[in-house]
Design a protein around this motif. Structure first.
Motif, PDB file in Angstrom:
ATOM      1  N   LYS A  35       0.835  -1.198   0.000  1.00  0.00           N
ATOM      2  CA  LYS A  35       0.000   0.000   0.000  1.00  0.00           C
ATOM      3  C   LYS A  35       0.872   1.250   0.000  1.00  0.00           C
ATOM      4  CE  LYS A  35      -4.071  -2.021   2.165  1.00  0.00           C
ATOM      5  NZ  LYS A  35      -5.078  -1.921   3.232  1.00  0.00           N
ATOM      6  N   GLY A  36       0.394   2.270  -0.697  1.00  0.00           N
ATOM      7  CA  GLY A  36       1.157   3.498  -0.810  1.00  0.00           C
ATOM      8  C   GLY A  36       2.073   3.511  -2.023  1.00  0.00           C
ATOM      9  N   ALA A  37       1.948   2.497  -2.888  1.00  0.00           N
ATOM     10  CA  ALA A  37       2.793   2.446  -4.085  1.00  0.00           C
ATOM     11  C   ALA A  37       2.430   3.540  -5.081  1.00  0.00           C
ATOM     12  CB  ALA A  37       2.686   1.077  -4.752  1.00  0.00           C
ATOM     13  N   GLY A  38       1.210   4.046  -5.011  1.00  0.00           N
ATOM     14  CA  GLY A  38       0.758   5.092  -5.918  1.00  0.00           C
ATOM     15  C   GLY A  38      -0.752   5.125  -5.958  1.00  0.00           C
ATOM     16  N   ARG A  39      -1.313   6.234  -6.432  1.00  0.00           N
ATOM     17  CA  ARG A  39      -2.770   6.389  -6.393  1.00  0.00           C
ATOM     18  C   ARG A  39      -3.469   5.370  -7.282  1.00  0.00           C
ATOM     19  NH1 ARG A  39      -4.804  12.465  -6.776  1.00  0.00           N
ATOM     20  NH2 ARG A  39      -6.751  11.320  -6.467  1.00  0.00           N
ATOM     21  N   THR A  40      -2.906   5.113  -8.457  1.00  0.00           N
ATOM     22  CA  THR A  40      -3.519   4.123  -9.345  1.00  0.00           C
ATOM     23  C   THR A  40      -3.522   2.751  -8.683  1.00  0.00           C
ATOM     24  OG1 THR A  40      -2.813   5.333 -11.308  1.00  0.00           O
ATOM     25  CG2 THR A  40      -3.369   3.007 -11.596  1.00  0.00           C
ATOM     26  N   HIS A  41      -2.377   2.354  -8.170  1.00  0.00           N
ATOM     27  CA  HIS A  41      -2.220   1.066  -7.490  1.00  0.00           C
ATOM     28  C   HIS A  41      -3.179   0.943  -6.318  1.00  0.00           C
ATOM     29  CE1 HIS A  41      -0.432  -1.492  -4.346  1.00  0.00           C
ATOM     30  NE2 HIS A  41       0.167  -2.163  -5.297  1.00  0.00           N
ATOM     31  N   ASP A  42      -3.192   1.929  -5.442  1.00  0.00           N
ATOM     32  CA  ASP A  42      -3.997   1.845  -4.220  1.00  0.00           C
ATOM     33  C   ASP A  42      -5.489   1.903  -4.503  1.00  0.00           C
ATOM     34  OD1 ASP A  42      -1.571   1.765  -2.979  1.00  0.00           O
ATOM     35  OD2 ASP A  42      -1.745   3.699  -1.972  1.00  0.00           O
ATOM     36  N   ALA A  43      -5.898   2.797  -5.404  1.00  0.00           N
ATOM     37  CA  ALA A  43      -7.319   2.942  -5.691  1.00  0.00           C
ATOM     38  C   ALA A  43      -7.903   1.660  -6.266  1.00  0.00           C
ATOM     39  CB  ALA A  43      -7.543   4.094  -6.667  1.00  0.00           C
ATOM     40  N   GLU A  44      -7.098   0.929  -7.041  1.00  0.00           N
ATOM     41  CA  GLU A  44      -7.583  -0.311  -7.644  1.00  0.00           C
ATOM     42  C   GLU A  44      -7.553  -1.479  -6.664  1.00  0.00           C
ATOM     43  OE1 GLU A  44      -9.305  -2.825 -10.201  1.00  0.00           O
ATOM     44  OE2 GLU A  44      -9.062  -0.663 -10.498  1.00  0.00           O
ATOM     45  N   ARG A  45      -6.554  -1.523  -5.786  1.00  0.00           N
ATOM     46  CA  ARG A  45      -6.344  -2.714  -4.962  1.00  0.00           C
ATOM     47  C   ARG A  45      -6.936  -2.621  -3.561  1.00  0.00           C
ATOM     48  NH1 ARG A  45      -0.660  -5.508  -6.636  1.00  0.00           N
ATOM     49  NH2 ARG A  45      -0.613  -4.829  -8.816  1.00  0.00           N
ATOM     50  N   ASP A  46      -6.956  -1.443  -2.968  1.00  0.00           N
ATOM     51  CA  ASP A  46      -7.403  -1.348  -1.574  1.00  0.00           C
ATOM     52  C   ASP A  46      -8.793  -1.925  -1.342  1.00  0.00           C
ATOM     53  OD1 ASP A  46      -4.988  -0.252  -0.946  1.00  0.00           O
ATOM     54  OD2 ASP A  46      -5.740   1.762  -0.493  1.00  0.00           O
ATOM     55  N   PRO A  47      -9.783  -1.688  -2.220  1.00  0.00           N
ATOM     56  CA  PRO A  47     -11.124  -2.238  -1.955  1.00  0.00           C
ATOM     57  C   PRO A  47     -11.181  -3.758  -2.002  1.00  0.00           C
ATOM     58  CG  PRO A  47     -11.246  -0.401  -3.505  1.00  0.00           C
ATOM     59  CD  PRO A  47      -9.808  -0.780  -3.391  1.00  0.00           C
ATOM     60  N   GLY A  48     -10.118  -4.397  -2.462  1.00  0.00           N
ATOM     61  CA  GLY A  48     -10.078  -5.853  -2.456  1.00  0.00           C
ATOM     62  C   GLY A  48      -9.840  -6.449  -1.091  1.00  0.00           C
ATOM     63  N   HIS A  49      -9.547  -5.600  -0.105  1.00  0.00           N
ATOM     64  CA  HIS A  49      -9.277  -6.090   1.252  1.00  0.00           C
ATOM     65  C   HIS A  49     -10.535  -6.193   2.116  1.00  0.00           C
ATOM     66  CE1 HIS A  49      -4.775  -5.737   1.178  1.00  0.00           C
ATOM     67  NE2 HIS A  49      -5.076  -4.936   0.168  1.00  0.00           N
ATOM     68  N   TRP A  50     -11.682  -5.740   1.630  1.00  0.00           N
ATOM     69  CA  TRP A  50     -12.872  -5.709   2.461  1.00  0.00           C
ATOM     70  C   TRP A  50     -14.132  -5.784   1.608  1.00  0.00           C
ATOM     71  CZ3 TRP A  50     -15.215  -1.245   0.775  1.00  0.00           C
ATOM     72  CH2 TRP A  50     -14.370  -0.234   0.288  1.00  0.00           C
ATOM     73  N   ILE A  51     -15.247  -6.020   2.273  1.00  0.00           N
ATOM     74  CA  ILE A  51     -16.549  -5.962   1.626  1.00  0.00           C
ATOM     75  C   ILE A  51     -17.546  -5.451   2.661  1.00  0.00           C
ATOM     76  CG2 ILE A  51     -17.105  -8.381   2.152  1.00  0.00           C
ATOM     77  CD1 ILE A  51     -18.539  -8.453  -0.619  1.00  0.00           C
ATOM     78  N   SER A  52     -18.335  -4.469   2.290  1.00  0.00           N
ATOM     79  CA  SER A  52     -19.237  -3.812   3.237  1.00  0.00           C
ATOM     80  C   SER A  52     -20.595  -4.512   3.249  1.00  0.00           C
ATOM     81  CB  SER A  52     -19.406  -2.328   2.871  1.00  0.00           C
ATOM     82  OG  SER A  52     -18.181  -1.644   2.999  1.00  0.00           O
TER      83      SER A  52
END
Length: 338
Positions: A70-87
């Protein structure tokens, strides 16, 4: 910058800033426990290289990697971060829109259904798909390993055998990488707050029990785990592998449902002070959730190995079963034809 473009950019920035911000599901300690125990408790049927000395320790560290990237870049984070959870809402639906049992097979279709209900995959999270996607890749990896193992046995020339042996060594490295990274996500799914709309305190929702509205997840899953949870205590709660004779989609849904059922007990324990110091109530609860993650991860790995026996490999694709049975002989062209 033209005014129209500026307004679009500003709108996108506002969406990024105002979207859900989840903390890490488990800290480094929790993920290492889950991924390491999953490997240490694999059944004997899996290939021996998965149980070689040092492998479990390496996988344990790789299980942390999706958080460390995480923190590799906005493109990287915006695409991958939501894969860690589900609401999941209290009724088990995604963001109160889409029933868990009705999830379509692709993220594209999932996103379309959520957008029709006023959300997106990036707001609601797509942990379910990270688990399924990574598992399907693991099945394919195992399938190629099976085919290459038979190819080594049936090679017709020394050069052909040498090529198959080298390709299988590379496949083993790829399996360890794919498995280690993927193991992070069943671990995430065992954290109740990463399967709930109540990830950031019980704010903005009916709160009849007066649960905390503060974000308590960072401490509970990080410092509390590091200070109080012993690996052996988690290991004792992990039973032997048992097939559910079900799909990976069912496995993933079951894990998420079990985590969702523990959201309110977690908040109830927090309200009672169970996550302060070394309270045995909090220790018991967190150990059980880590054990659930390790069990699910281990069981899914074993399921992937079993499923690989009937998978397809090569081009044009052929059945692994036909290769292993001797009905078809694997050739170099099957694995690398242009």
């Amino acid at each position: 910058m033209p005014m129209k473009v500026w307004r679009v950019a500003a709108a996108v920035a506002a969406l990024v800033v105002s979207g859900p911000v989840h903390t890490l599901a488990w800290g480094a300690t929790g993920h290492e426990i889950i991924s390491g125990i999953a490997m240490d408790t694999l059944p004997e049927m899996v290939p021996a290289f998965l149980r070689a000395p040092g492998v479990a320790g390496n996988i344990a560290v790789l299980g942390r990697e999706p958080d460390r990237s995480k923190g590799a870049g906005r493109t990287h984070d915006a695409e991958r971060d939501p894969g860690h959870w589900i609401s999941l809402a209290d009724d088990g639906s995604v963001a109160g829109i889409l029933p868990l049992d009705a999830l379509p097979p692709t993220r594209e279709a999932y996103d379309a259904l959520l957008r029709a209900g006023g959300s997106t995959q990036y707001k609601a999270g797509y942990l379910f798909y990270e688990i399924v996607d990574g598992w399907q890749q693991l099945v394919k990896d195992f399938a190629y390993w099976r085919a290459l193992t038979k190819a080594i046995e049936t090679a017709q020339t020394p050069d052909e055998r040498t090529w198959f042996q080298a390709d299988r060594r590379l496949r083993e490295l790829l399996i360890l990488r794919d498995l280690g990274i993927w193991s992070h996500y069943p671990g995430d799914a065992s954290q109740p707050l990463h399967a709930s709309i109540h990830y950031d305190g019980w704010a903005h929702r009916p709160n009849r029990e007066n649960y905390t509205t503060r974000n308590v997840s960072a401490y509970i899953q990080g410092a509390f785990v590091r200070s109080n949870i012993k690996r052996q205590a988690v290991l004792r709660l992990v039973d032997a592998y048992k097939s559910c004779v079900c799909s990976i989609e069912d496995r993933a849904r079951d894990l998420l449902r079990l985590s969702l059922a523990q959201v309110e007990p977690l908040y109830r324990l927090e309200k009672a002070g169970a996550f302060r110091d070394a309270d045995p109530r909090g220790i018991e609860f967190i150990a059980s959730r880590l054990a659930a993650g390790a069990t699910a991860t281990r069981d899914m790995i074993a399921d992937a190995w079993i499923a690989s026996a009937t998978a397809m490999v090569g081009y044009p694709m052929v059945s692994v079963r036909d290769i292993e049975s001797g009905k078809l002989r694997a050739t170099r062209a099957l694995f690398g034809a242009d």
